[in-house]
Design a protein around this motif. Structure first.
Motif, PDB file in Angstrom:
ATOM      1  N   UNK A   1      -2.400   2.946  -0.023  1.00 53.84           N
ATOM      2  CA  UNK A   1      -2.505   2.858   1.425  1.00 53.84           C
ATOM      3  C   UNK A   1      -2.535   1.406   1.873  1.00 53.84           C
ATOM      4  N   UNK A   2      -1.972   1.129   3.042  1.00 55.73           N
ATOM      5  CA  UNK A   2      -2.186  -0.187   3.653  1.00 55.73           C
ATOM      6  C   UNK A   2      -3.454  -0.078   4.495  1.00 55.73           C
ATOM      7  N   UNK A   3      -4.378  -1.041   4.363  1.00 58.24           N
ATOM      8  CA  UNK A   3      -5.650  -0.928   5.093  1.00 58.24           C
ATOM      9  C   UNK A   3      -5.482  -0.736   6.602  1.00 58.24           C
ATOM     10  N   UNK A   4      -4.388  -1.248   7.164  1.00 56.25           N
ATOM     11  CA  UNK A   4      -4.148  -1.099   8.601  1.00 56.25           C
ATOM     12  C   UNK A   4      -4.188   0.359   9.040  1.00 56.25           C
ATOM     13  N   UNK A   5      -3.669   1.243   8.199  1.00 59.18           N
ATOM     14  CA  UNK A   5      -3.541   2.662   8.579  1.00 59.18           C
ATOM     15  C   UNK A   5      -4.718   3.501   8.102  1.00 59.18           C
ATOM     16  N   UNK A   6      -5.731   2.855   7.573  1.00 64.36           N
ATOM     17  CA  UNK A   6      -6.928   3.599   7.142  1.00 64.36           C
ATOM     18  C   UNK A   6      -7.785   3.845   8.389  1.00 64.36           C
ATOM     19  N   UNK A   7      -7.248   4.657   9.277  1.00 68.36           N
ATOM     20  CA  UNK A   7      -7.815   4.881  10.614  1.00 68.36           C
ATOM     21  C   UNK A   7      -8.953   5.910  10.531  1.00 68.36           C
TER      22      UNK A   7
END
Ligand code: SF4
Length: 464
Positions: free
Chosen positions: A234-240
């Motif tokens: 996962x890219x941390x940006x999308x760890x919503x």
């Protein structure tokens, strides 16, 4: 990703009547699959392909193929540099491999095919044979990457993001489970950036919000016999918040996330173009930990990135402690072709890089030992993967190895090792080692009618 690509190449060739050869001497076609993430990939490739020059001289009809990211990166230039190489094929052109090989056998000129399938992305469906599925199957969800991390060659070698339709992904997962796989690992360069217009819309208007949580829900709902579901990376940006909620709600999701951070210093994260800050990364860590009791995290870290000072590195070490990672992959920075970071001076000396890497491993090793010790005496659900490799690397007799849902490796002494492969067994942890755990079965697992999962994964680098 490359193991998965090798499997797809093998499937495509098999679909055209080819079989795997045991040795290169028996092969009519040799396919080298390559990775360009690490340094000197092309030199290593040239040395490996070079070893085949005498064989090619004695058997001119032998077809030699180079596939993967080095093929994509270097393209036709490889044909110029390696005189006895016949075919260069990029990751998006794998489906053409059998035709390219047949053309070579028919006397066609040497060829390079490295065209991205941007307008009509192709994803090869898995073709597992009943009883030959590995315990863990890999399923592609997307290809390419729209990020532009300054150290990374992937956007150049794999192109822009293209997503596989959710329906195809679910069907692939179901096929693997029907063939005997217990666990599925969803693969994507930024796996959590997934989108599919056929799924319900993202949970909010936040541009970082995606439909990946919906994909996870769909898989869990439609493939109820799946034992475990993981994803990477996962890219941390999308760890919503909605992805964290999915971890709270979906039982089959593993309690472990590998979330690359790369550095703990905001200054370096900015130079790396990672598009999050240290504080934002840690916020996502806490979000995940709060969503699922006992969830653990691992990460990737690059040390010695251009401009990294001792203070920047100290911030990375403190982040490793603050996030409480249970393991990590650490790398010393090396300039890669076609990357934006080439414009930055590679100003951290090799000895400093090695020294920082050693200090990083010292911190994570100590952290891992402490963490594993806390598990002694607990009962864990262990998915048995196969015969155990002892810490020294030799095969243990009557000993199997598997993983908990948090990815810890557990060795278990058993009566009948083969019967347990592919089972999820309740295991009491009796001891922690440096990097693994030792356990004993709480009680034998109930018999489960299913095809026998194979004990080993075959890497089809040689195709005849
Ligand atoms: S997110 Fe960054 S590191 Fe990961 S594949 Fe994309 S460019 Fe490379």
């Amino acid at each position: 990703m490359n193991v998965h690509d090798s499997d797809r190449m093998s499937d495509v060739m098999r679909g055209h009547g080819w079989k795997s050869a045991d040795t290169i001497d028996e092969a009519d076609v040799v396919v080298f699959n390559t990775c360009s993430v690490r340094e000197k990939a092309e030199q290593k490739l040239r040395s490996e392909v070079g070893k085949l020059a005498p064989l090619k001289l004695s058997r001119p009809d032998l077809v030699i193929v180079v596939a993967g990211c080095v093929a994509q990166q270097e393209g036709e230039k490889l044909l110029g540099r390696i005189a006895h190489l016949d075919v260069v094929v990029g990751p998006d052109n794998v489906v053409e491999l059998p035709d390219l090989v047949m053309a070579q056998l028919g006397g066609a000129p040497r060829v390079a095919r490295t065209v991205f399938d941007i307008d009509a992305p192709r994803f090869l469906p898995a073709a597992p044979r009943a009883g030959e599925a590995p315990v863990t199957a890999f399923v592609t969800t997307m290809k390419g990457c729209d990020e532009r991390c300054s150290f990374c060659v992937v956007p150049y070698t794999r192109g822009p993001e293209r997503y596989r339709p959710a329906r195809e992904i679910v069907d692939d997962v179901a096929r693997w489970v029907d063939a005997g796989a217990r666990e599925v690992l969803l693969l994507g360069q930024t796996v959590d950036s997934f989108r599919d217009p056929a799924l319900p819309p993202p949970a909010s208007d936040d541009p970082d919000e995606t439909q990946f949580p919906e994909l996870l829900r769909l898989i869990a709902r439609e493939v109820p016999r799946l034992g475990r579901l993981r994803y990477t990376s996962p890219h941390p940006r999308h760890l919503t918040p909605s992805l964290a909620r999915a971890h709270a709600e979906i039982d089959v999701l593993a309690r472990h996330v590998h979330m690359p951070v790369q550095s703990g210093s905001d200054r370096i994260l900015k130079r790396m173009i990672r598009r999050y800050t240290r504080a934002e990364y840690l916020e996502r860590v806490r979000r995940l930990q709060a969503a699922r009791d006992g969830l653990t995290l691992s990460t990737d870290i690059i040390v010695g990135f251009p401009g990294e000072t001792e203070d920047d590195f100290a911030q990375t070490l403190s982040l490793v402690e603050e996030a409480g990672f249970t393991s990590l992959y650490g790398f010393a920075y090396s300039p890669r072709p076609h990357t934006p970071a080439l414009r930055l001076a590679d100003d951290v000396s090799e000895s400093e890089k090695s020294e920082r890497l050693a200090r990083l491993f010292e911190v994570i090793d100590a952290q891992q030992v402490r963490y594993l010790a806390t598990l002694a005496g607990t009962v864990q659900q262990v998915l048995v993967e196969g015969a155990s490799k002892s810490e020294k690397g030799d095969l243990g007799k009557g000993r199997v190895q598997g993983r908990t849902d948090r990815n810890e490796i557990v060795h278990i002494d058993v009566e009948d090792a083969a019967a347990l492969v592919g089972e999820i067994v309740e295991t009491r942890i009796v001891r922690s080692n440096r990097r693994s755990l030792a356990g004993e079965l709480v009680h034998p697992p109930p018999p489960r009618p299913r095809p026998l999962a194979s004990l080993k994964r075959v890497l089809p680098v040689v195709v005849a």
